[in-house]
Design a protein around this motif. Structure first.
Motif, PDB file in Angstrom:
ATOM      1  N   GLY A 213       0.800  -1.221   0.000  1.00  0.00           N
ATOM      2  CA  GLY A 213       0.000   0.000   0.000  1.00  0.00           C
ATOM      3  C   GLY A 213       0.832   1.270   0.000  1.00  0.00           C
ATOM      4  N   CYS A 214       2.148   1.151   0.184  1.00  0.00           N
ATOM      5  CA  CYS A 214       3.036   2.314   0.083  1.00  0.00           C
ATOM      6  C   CYS A 214       4.325   1.888  -0.623  1.00  0.00           C
TER       7      CYS A 214
ATOM      8  N   ASN B 247       6.215   7.561   2.839  1.00  0.00           N
ATOM      9  CA  ASN B 247       4.856   8.084   2.832  1.00  0.00           C
ATOM     10  C   ASN B 247       4.465   8.459   1.407  1.00  0.00           C
TER      11      ASN B 247
ATOM     12  N   PRO C  13       1.722   6.791  -1.321  1.00  0.00           N
ATOM     13  CA  PRO C  13       0.744   5.738  -1.631  1.00  0.00           C
ATOM     14  C   PRO C  13       1.131   4.954  -2.877  1.00  0.00           C
ATOM     15  N   ASN C  14       0.860   3.657  -2.825  1.00  0.00           N
ATOM     16  CA  ASN C  14       1.189   2.784  -3.937  1.00  0.00           C
ATOM     17  C   ASN C  14       0.113   1.708  -4.032  1.00  0.00           C
ATOM     18  N   PRO C  15      -0.729   1.767  -5.079  1.00  0.00           N
ATOM     19  CA  PRO C  15      -1.797   0.779  -5.210  1.00  0.00           C
ATOM     20  C   PRO C  15      -1.338  -0.552  -5.787  1.00  0.00           C
TER      21      PRO C  15
END
Length: 84
Positions: A57-58, A78, A80-82
């Motif tokens: 998720g990051c 910090n 975000p990474n989907p």
């Protein structure tokens, strides 16, 4: 994950770093050379940063102080990474 370094303009390459993290695989690293104020692009500092996509998720990142030959442990950032 790691990097390939060439000392002869790409004729030969040597693998450096074996970055892993038990929380997630480190996917598709992007590398950037880090410069300080007053440093010209033709004479970079030996600091480089790798930023990775993960499944947590990051994003994660790791920094090298010696031009990519050795690396600090990857840490979450910090960002975000989907994981897409």
């Amino acid at each position: 994950a790691g990097v390939l370094i060439s000392q002869d303009s790409g004729v030969t390459w040597e693998a450096h770093g074996f970055l892993q993290d038990q929380r997630s695989g480190l996917i598709e690293g992007s590398l950037v050379e880090l410069f300080s104020s007053g440093t010209s692009i033709s004479r970079p500092l030996p600091r480089v940063l790798l930023v990775f996509r993960t499944s947590t998720g990051c994003a994660f990142s790791a920094e090298s102080q010696d031009g990519g030959r050795t690396w600090a442990s990857p840490q979450p950032v910090n960002l975000p990474n989907p994981n897409t």
